[in-house]
Write a protein that holds these residues in place. Sequence first.
Motif, PDB file in Angstrom:
ATOM      1  N   PHE A  59      25.673  39.260  20.332  1.00 24.03           N
ATOM      2  CA  PHE A  59      26.588  37.659  20.783  1.00 24.03           C
ATOM      3  C   PHE A  59      25.128  36.520  19.649  1.00 24.03           C
ATOM      4  N   VAL A  60      24.560  36.692  19.555  1.00 23.41           N
ATOM      5  CA  VAL A  60      23.865  35.869  18.787  1.00 23.41           C
ATOM      6  C   VAL A  60      23.304  36.885  16.937  1.00 23.41           C
ATOM      7  N   LEU A  61      23.385  37.639  16.474  1.00 21.74           N
ATOM      8  CA  LEU A  61      23.460  38.162  15.558  1.00 21.74           C
ATOM      9  C   LEU A  61      24.374  37.248  14.891  1.00 21.74           C
ATOM     10  N   PRO A  62      26.209  37.357  15.154  1.00 24.73           N
ATOM     11  CA  PRO A  62      27.504  36.456  14.656  1.00 24.73           C
ATOM     12  C   PRO A  62      26.838  35.010  14.586  1.00 24.73           C
ATOM     13  N   GLN A  63      26.379  34.832  15.763  1.00 21.68           N
ATOM     14  CA  GLN A  63      26.033  33.126  15.636  1.00 21.68           C
ATOM     15  C   GLN A  63      25.004  32.803  14.678  1.00 21.68           C
ATOM     16  N   LEU A  64      24.191  33.508  14.259  1.00 22.11           N
ATOM     17  CA  LEU A  64      23.494  32.783  12.643  1.00 22.11           C
ATOM     18  C   LEU A  64      23.891  33.146  11.833  1.00 22.11           C
ATOM     19  N   GLN A  65      24.683  34.776  11.518  1.00 18.81           N
ATOM     20  CA  GLN A  65      25.583  34.760  10.499  1.00 18.81           C
ATOM     21  C   GLN A  65      26.414  33.465  10.418  1.00 18.81           C
ATOM     22  N   ALA A  66      27.039  32.826  11.143  1.00 23.04           N
ATOM     23  CA  ALA A  66      28.030  31.656  11.297  1.00 23.04           C
ATOM     24  C   ALA A  66      28.003  31.288  10.251  1.00 23.04           C
ATOM     25  N   ILE A  67      26.504  30.053  11.252  1.00 24.21           N
ATOM     26  CA  ILE A  67      25.937  28.922  10.462  1.00 24.21           C
ATOM     27  C   ILE A  67      24.867  29.661   9.861  1.00 24.21           C
ATOM     28  N   GLY A  68      24.973  30.665   8.725  1.00 24.80           N
ATOM     29  CA  GLY A  68      24.915  30.438   7.724  1.00 24.80           C
ATOM     30  C   GLY A  68      23.139  30.843   7.558  1.00 24.80           C
ATOM     31  N   LEU A  69      22.386  31.836   8.740  1.00 22.96           N
ATOM     32  CA  LEU A  69      21.478  32.440   8.722  1.00 22.96           C
ATOM     33  C   LEU A  69      21.393  33.380   8.338  1.00 22.96           C
TER      34      LEU A  69
END
Length: 88
Positions: free
Chosen positions: A26-36
Amino acid sequence: MTTESSASLKRHVPLILTLIFTLLLFVLPQLQAIGLGDNSDQDYINQRILAETRELLLEKFGEDERDRIIRGTAMVASLWRESDGSPE
């Protein structure tokens, strides 16, 4: 390592594995999606188009939806490929 600490560690293994799984899922894909995250191949939709799209969505749905609009457009932009069509 003492027997007590070994038993304590064994008791916490399921929790540790659950936390690692949650992070990866959950967390890593979200970070990737927001550009981090690593987004080296995610530049097909440029920042100008992304900003214009967000503004249009904000006008339509309002400021209360800002966070969802930003997350959603970042996710779509990160997955968009040339074969999906024009960025416009």
